[in-house]
Design a protein around this motif. Structure first.
Motif, PDB file in Angstrom:
ATOM      1  N   ILE A   1       0.778  -1.120   0.009  1.00 46.88           N
ATOM      2  CA  ILE A   1       0.003   0.172  -0.012  1.00 46.88           C
ATOM      3  C   ILE A   1       0.800   1.092  -0.101  1.00 46.88           C
ATOM      4  O   ILE A   1       1.637   1.552   0.816  1.00 46.88           O
ATOM      5  N   ARG A   2       0.613   2.209  -1.054  1.00 46.13           N
ATOM      6  CA  ARG A   2       1.618   3.348  -1.388  1.00 46.13           C
ATOM      7  C   ARG A   2       0.678   4.348  -0.174  1.00 46.13           C
ATOM      8  O   ARG A   2      -0.585   4.643  -0.445  1.00 46.13           O
ATOM      9  N   LEU A   3       1.517   4.855   0.718  1.00 50.23           N
ATOM     10  CA  LEU A   3       0.879   6.004   1.372  1.00 50.23           C
ATOM     11  C   LEU A   3       0.459   7.098   0.303  1.00 50.23           C
ATOM     12  O   LEU A   3       1.144   7.414  -0.733  1.00 50.23           O
ATOM     13  N   PHE A   4      -0.385   8.078   0.977  1.00 48.61           N
ATOM     14  CA  PHE A   4      -0.791   9.263   0.265  1.00 48.61           C
ATOM     15  C   PHE A   4       0.207   9.801  -0.818  1.00 48.61           C
ATOM     16  O   PHE A   4       1.174  10.288  -0.196  1.00 48.61           O
ATOM     17  N   ASP A   5       0.018  10.141  -2.201  1.00 56.82           N
ATOM     18  CA  ASP A   5       0.844  10.861  -3.022  1.00 56.82           C
ATOM     19  C   ASP A   5       0.644  12.199  -3.418  1.00 56.82           C
ATOM     20  O   ASP A   5       1.236  12.910  -3.622  1.00 56.82           O
ATOM     21  N   PRO A   6      -0.631  12.355  -3.761  1.00 61.37           N
ATOM     22  CA  PRO A   6      -0.879  13.635  -4.647  1.00 61.37           C
ATOM     23  C   PRO A   6      -0.693  15.015  -3.773  1.00 61.37           C
ATOM     24  O   PRO A   6      -0.926  14.937  -2.563  1.00 61.37           O
TER      25      PRO A   6
ATOM     26  N   LEU B   1       4.483  19.887  -3.164  1.00 61.01           N
ATOM     27  CA  LEU B   1       4.459  19.375  -1.946  1.00 61.01           C
ATOM     28  C   LEU B   1       3.419  18.246  -1.869  1.00 61.01           C
ATOM     29  O   LEU B   1       2.284  18.293  -1.864  1.00 61.01           O
ATOM     30  N   ARG B   2       4.092  17.109  -2.377  1.00 62.91           N
ATOM     31  CA  ARG B   2       3.280  15.841  -2.568  1.00 62.91           C
ATOM     32  C   ARG B   2       4.170  14.589  -1.918  1.00 62.91           C
ATOM     33  O   ARG B   2       5.359  14.738  -1.709  1.00 62.91           O
ATOM     34  N   GLY B   3       3.731  13.403  -1.766  1.00 63.08           N
ATOM     35  CA  GLY B   3       4.535  12.174  -1.659  1.00 63.08           C
ATOM     36  C   GLY B   3       5.021  12.477  -0.213  1.00 63.08           C
ATOM     37  O   GLY B   3       4.219  12.869   0.674  1.00 63.08           O
TER      38      GLY B   3
ATOM     39  N   VAL C   1      10.443   1.847   0.524  1.00 62.88           N
ATOM     40  CA  VAL C   1      10.571   2.998  -0.394  1.00 62.88           C
ATOM     41  C   VAL C   1      10.376   2.799  -1.664  1.00 62.88           C
ATOM     42  O   VAL C   1      10.517   1.960  -2.487  1.00 62.88           O
ATOM     43  N   MET C   2       9.622   3.774  -2.338  1.00 62.56           N
ATOM     44  CA  MET C   2       9.413   4.039  -3.652  1.00 62.56           C
ATOM     45  C   MET C   2      10.315   4.728  -4.030  1.00 62.56           C
ATOM     46  O   MET C   2      10.443   5.974  -3.954  1.00 62.56           O
ATOM     47  N   VAL C   3      11.032   4.196  -5.080  1.00 63.89           N
ATOM     48  CA  VAL C   3      12.281   4.771  -5.804  1.00 63.89           C
ATOM     49  C   VAL C   3      11.667   5.601  -7.042  1.00 63.89           C
ATOM     50  O   VAL C   3      11.723   4.845  -7.997  1.00 63.89           O
ATOM     51  N   GLU C   4      11.595   6.787  -7.081  1.00 58.82           N
ATOM     52  CA  GLU C   4      11.164   7.415  -8.162  1.00 58.82           C
ATOM     53  C   GLU C   4      11.553   8.886  -8.451  1.00 58.82           C
ATOM     54  O   GLU C   4      11.056   9.564  -9.393  1.00 58.82           O
ATOM     55  N   THR C   5      12.703   9.099  -7.520  1.00 61.54           N
ATOM     56  CA  THR C   5      13.512  10.328  -8.140  1.00 61.54           C
ATOM     57  C   THR C   5      14.954   9.733  -8.275  1.00 61.54           C
ATOM     58  O   THR C   5      15.227   8.774  -7.656  1.00 61.54           O
TER      59      THR C   5
ATOM     60  N   ASN D   1       7.469   5.391 -13.498  1.00 64.34           N
ATOM     61  CA  ASN D   1       6.598   6.745 -14.316  1.00 64.34           C
ATOM     62  C   ASN D   1       7.305   8.097 -13.858  1.00 64.34           C
ATOM     63  O   ASN D   1       7.785   8.783 -14.741  1.00 64.34           O
ATOM     64  N   ASP D   2       7.476   8.279 -12.506  1.00 66.11           N
ATOM     65  CA  ASP D   2       8.104   9.654 -12.180  1.00 66.11           C
ATOM     66  C   ASP D   2       9.360   9.521 -12.245  1.00 66.11           C
ATOM     67  O   ASP D   2      10.080  10.650 -12.691  1.00 66.11           O
ATOM     68  N   LEU D   3       9.944   8.388 -12.478  1.00 64.53           N
ATOM     69  CA  LEU D   3      11.446   8.350 -12.466  1.00 64.53           C
ATOM     70  C   LEU D   3      11.786   8.746 -14.024  1.00 64.53           C
ATOM     71  O   LEU D   3      12.833   9.420 -14.268  1.00 64.53           O
TER      72      LEU D   3
ATOM     73  N   SER E   1       7.542  16.084 -18.671  1.00 67.04           N
ATOM     74  CA  SER E   1       6.141  15.843 -18.148  1.00 67.04           C
ATOM     75  C   SER E   1       5.369  14.732 -18.728  1.00 67.04           C
ATOM     76  O   SER E   1       5.000  14.809 -19.840  1.00 67.04           O
ATOM     77  N   ARG E   2       4.791  13.723 -17.668  1.00 70.61           N
ATOM     78  CA  ARG E   2       4.164  12.852 -18.309  1.00 70.61           C
ATOM     79  C   ARG E   2       2.884  13.297 -18.744  1.00 70.61           C
ATOM     80  O   ARG E   2       1.921  12.548 -19.749  1.00 70.61           O
ATOM     81  N   ASP E   3       2.359  14.078 -18.226  1.00 71.42           N
ATOM     82  CA  ASP E   3       0.993  14.685 -18.695  1.00 71.42           C
ATOM     83  C   ASP E   3       0.918  15.382 -20.125  1.00 71.42           C
ATOM     84  O   ASP E   3       0.051  15.430 -20.830  1.00 71.42           O
TER      85      ASP E   3
HETATM   86 MG    MG Z   1       4.854   8.278  -9.015  1.00 68.87          MG
END
Ligand code: MG
Ligand code: PEP
Length: 853
Positions: A593-598, A641-643, A718-722, A744-746, A754-756
């Motif tokens: 379960i990933r803790l709150f991210d956005p 301010l996220r993650g 830990v989510m490694v995305e930076t 995705n973020d990595l 930008s992914r969007d």
């Molecule tokens: Mg991400």
């Protein structure tokens, strides 16, 4: 004269096909090799000479082969045909030329045996194909000739002479040389080269040619020609299909042409089975023998002469991807190929299509535009332009396609209600794409060639057609095509055959496959597709339910930490219920379960009306709401301010989530095998972030265990995305049980892309070769892959037992799984509907690495 083999046998480039002749796919092509196999099986194959790649190359350069040696192999009066033989038959080649040797004398003879009309038709077809392919005349030279039979033939020969100032060649050798030269040169043409390279042929692929004696197909008994195969090429089900044209049947009492017969007995009309039962039985057994010995479903090309079967050729049956799967499984079930080979024969990318409904391959398509097919499958529905309309439409039981410029978390409920989604913006990892894949919902993004006027509720196609609310669209997320109307569909193929193949794949696989699942429905899909746990549960989607959204908003407006904690208390039971449901479905398996991210402001209303409503609900002046919204606005929210940054600065949210996870763990295990919850911290870039969050989560765990009087296990990771988290993995790993790469973020941060927004220029970038593939779709092995390598090596150096995985969208992509497997990762996690694709791709990697591939 009975032909001899010696002359051509001595020439390695011009070879009579016998069971022992030196013929190989890389020298003479796949068709020549296949014909040799048929000869070895003692099938009645007409005499055939194969010309090697070298011989054909020399012909293209103007060198004439030893024609006498070739012609000596055939009866002097025999008509010949020439067919292409490229190394891989799928690479194609110039079209076959038939009836070489037709001239006035042959025509007279054949007119006697088969009648003027048929003989003239054969001659005429040869003259036309010679004129077009050898003499290079325009096809329209013959357009004005509207007579058939002998008159048509005469006019065609005149037209030939008029255009070329030469009489049509009478000599078989001269005709043959002309045909060989034109076919050899056609292979070197630019369009032929591009076409075969698109099918995977190397730039220097060679062409062989086979020259075969033609069986006249005339006589007293049943005569005719056709093709037969033992499967339906659309479904792969066993069924005799093909066609047969009988020379003997002619016309019925009403003068109707009945020469096209069914193959098997058929109530609709006469069949080969009835007309020539022995020939039909012989043909079926030859086809079955071919299937068994060539280890493939083959299309048999045949001629029947006086009731006797002659086999001219065997080619691999062209098939849809669903037929390809069934054919491979049936060949293995029949003991013809081993199960591992069946696993290797199914393309994992194609498997993706089978898991969803598709537009029928033969349906007509009214294509409005083509954009990024972000989630496969096809669905038809009426257009709606808002999430609320989508919900209303679903409530009426009407299928709808949600059309948005882009989607945001507020649209998720609308996406649940829709049968497909279409957006103007976005790429493979934009919001609509990720959610669409998660839900198994066909989705097309980046359709920027269409004009989206969602306020006016209008969608305008590039050719100016206007679609409004209620108009019917079909979204084909497999091809990226937006279609008007409702084409015929083919249902998903999740049958026994699919299950059998998956079982064989799992027996070979050496990397685990988990699913990214946020909701009980996702989890159930993951379980159905036999995922080995959940690798990523994005918890933020759980807060967009209307009942929860308002509590979230209250929490955002709370002034103090204790105020926030008090509001979050109200969310706790809801969040705990979410997890209990997930744990029950996934019982006995790990759930990460990933803790709150956005960023929090995603939960605030963006319109003035929404802000007014919120002010009313919270009993605040509207100016307070506006101020708060504006204070929280960020220039770069995805880098803001996220993650974990929220976890550090607003820790009450993570406290609540951790408590919900642990209480749910205890609750769910009361009836069912326990899950080991994994708690994942997103967007980490510094060791201290992990230390701060870990100490709070450990103390929540201790508190829950003490309150409930029960111990439980959990793993914190830990989510490694930076990029920094990869570089500093050595100091981060000691505090964690696992490192899961959020590619995705990595990818976004490694490229600074930008992914969007990347969808707007991604196709231009790929087309112009800047990127070989969309890096959000296929993991960039050189750059992002290098970071994965560094991160995993450094993480393992500090903590050899650390579990390594990828949970970005790349986890479902076969090429990306290869990278993860090479790096020794423990698992990949992908959208539930991609789990079978990943299982198959991983099995293929294991099999080929065992075979040294
Ligand atoms: Mg991400
Ligand atoms: C990621 O960044 O790779 C990831 C899985 O998280 P998300 O897509 O939710 O940002």
């Amino acid at each position: 004269m009975k032909p001899k083999g010696a002359a051509v046998q001595n020439n390695p480039h011009t070879t009579l096909i016998t069971s022992t002749a030196p013929v190989a796919p890389h020298t003479h092509g796949g068709r020549a090799k296949c014909l040799q196999r048929l000869v070895r099986l003692e099938m009645p194959v007409p005499r055939t000479v194969a010309l090697s790649f070298d011989a054909v190359q020399r012909i293209a350069e103007g060198q004439i082969p030893d024609l006498a040696a070739i012609l000596e192999q055939f009866e002097p009066t025999a008509l010949l045909c020439v067919r292409p033989s490229s190394e891989d038959p799928d690479w194609g080649g110039p079209g076959a030329v038939l009836n070489i040797g037709m001239n006035e004398a042959r025509f007279a003879e054949l007119s006697n045996s088969m009648g003027d009309e048929l003989a003239a038709a054969m001659y005429l077809r040869f003259v036309q194909s010679y004129a077009i392919h050898v003499a290079r005349l325009d096809a329209d030279v013959f357009d004005e000739i509207d007579e058939d039979g002998v008159a048509g033939l005469k006019r065609t020969l005149h037209a030939y002479e008029d255009e070329t100032d030469e009489v049509f060649p009478e000599d078989r050798g001269e005709q043959l040389i002309g045909v060989l030269r034109s076919m050899a040169r056609a292979w070197d043409g630019t369009s032929a080269r591009l076409l075969r390279q698109a099918k995977g042929a190397p730039a220097d692929a060679g062409l062989g040619l086979v020259i075969q004696e033609m069986i006249p197909g005339v006589g007293q008994g049943e005569c005719g020609s056709g093709v037969l195969q033992l499967v339906d090429p659309t479904t792969g089900m066993p069924q005799i299909t093909g066609r047969y044209l009988s020379q003997s049947q002619g016309r019925d009492a009403l003068g109707e042409d009945v020469s096209a017969l069914y193959l098997e007995k058929d109530p609709r009309g006469p069949s080969l089975e009835e007309v020539a039962p022995n020939a039909f039985a012989d043909l079926k057994s030859q086809a079955a023998l071919m299937r068994e010995k060539l280890r493939e479903e083959m299309q048999v090309e045949f001629v029947i002469q006086n009731g006797n079967v002659h086999i001219l050729d065997g080619v691999r049956v062209q098939r849809t991807s669903r037929a390809a799967m069934r054919i491979a499984v049936r060949l293995a079930e029949d003991g013809i190929i081993p199960p591992q080979e069946a696993v290797m024969r199914v393309d994992p990318h194609a498997l993706n299509e089978l898991l969803h409904r598709q537009v029928h391959p033969e349906a007509e398509r009214d294509v409005l535009t083509t954009a990024i097919g972000a989630s496969p499958g096809a669905s038809t529905g009426k257009i709606v332009f808002t999430a609320a309309e989508a919900q209303a439409s679903a409530a009426r039981g009407e299928a709808c396609v949600l059309v948005r410029r882009e989607t945001s978390p507020e649209d998720v409920r609308g996406m649940h209600a829709a049968v497909a989604v279409l957006t103007e913006k976005g790429g493979m990892t934009s919001h609509a794409a990720v959610i669409g894949r998660g839900l198994g919902l066909p989705c097309i993004v980046g359709a920027s060639e269409m004009r989206f006027q969602t306020k006016k509720k209008m969608l305008t196609t590039p050719d100016g057609r206007v679609f409004k609310t209620g108009d019917v669209l079909t979204i084909d997320g497999s091809s990226g095509q937006v279609l008007a109307g409702q084409p015929e569909m083919l249902e998903a193929a999740l049958d026994d055959c699919f299950q059998t193949l998956m079982g064989w794949a799992d027996a070979e696989r050496d990397i685990e496959i988990r699913a990214n699942a946020d909701t009980p429905a996702d989890a159930q899909t993951a379980r159905n597709f036999q995922a080995q746990g959940i690798g990523l549960c994005r918890t933020e989607h759980m807060f967009f339910d209307p009942g929860r959204l308002i509590v979230m908003r209250e929490m955002i407006f709370a002034q103090t930490s204790s105020g926030r904690a008090a509001v979050l208390e109200r969310l706790l039971p809801m969040q705990r219920d979410d997890f209990v449901q997930l744990f029950r479905i996934m019982e006995g398996q790990p759930v990460c379960i990933r803790l709150f991210d956005p960023p929090l402001h995603e939960f605030l209303p963006t319109t003035r009306g929404g802000q007014r409503e919120l002010a009313e609900a919270l009993d605040l002046p509207v100016s307070d709401v506006e101020r708060r919204v504006s204070a929280m606005t960020e220039y770069n929210p995805m880098l803001g301010l996220r993650g974990v940054r929220l976890g550090v600065t607003v820790p009450e949210i993570y406290d609540m989530q951790a408590r919900a996870i642990f209480e749910a763990t205890l609750e769910a295990r009361k009836n069912g095998a326990p899950v080991v919850p994994e708690v994942m911290i997103p967007l980490v870039s510094a060791k201290r972030e992990v230390e701060l969050v870990k100490s709070r989560i450990d103390s929540v765990a201790a508190a829950v265990a003490a309150e409930k009087g029960q111990e439980f296990e959990y793993r914190l990771g830990v989510m490694v995305e930076t990029p920094r988290a990869c570089l500093r993995a050595e100091e981060i790993a000691p505090n964690t049980a696992f490192l899961s790469f959020g590619t995705n973020d990595l990818t976004q941060m490694t490229y600074g892309l930008s992914r969007d927004d990347a969808g707007r220029f991604m196709s231009a970038y790929v087309r112009r070769g800047v990127f070989t593939e969309d890096p959000f779709h296929v993991l960039d092995a050189d750059g992002v892959g290098e970071l994965l390598k560094l991160g995993s090596e450094r993480g393992r150096a500090a903590q050899p037992d650390v579990t390594l995985s990828v949970c970005g969208e790349h986890g479902g992509n076969p090429e990306s799984i290869a990278i993860c497997r090479d790096l020794g990762f423990d698992y990949v996690s992908c959208s539930p509907f991609r789990v079978p694709v990943a299982r198959l791709a991983a099995a293929q990697l294991a099999i080929s690495s065992r075979l040294g591939g």
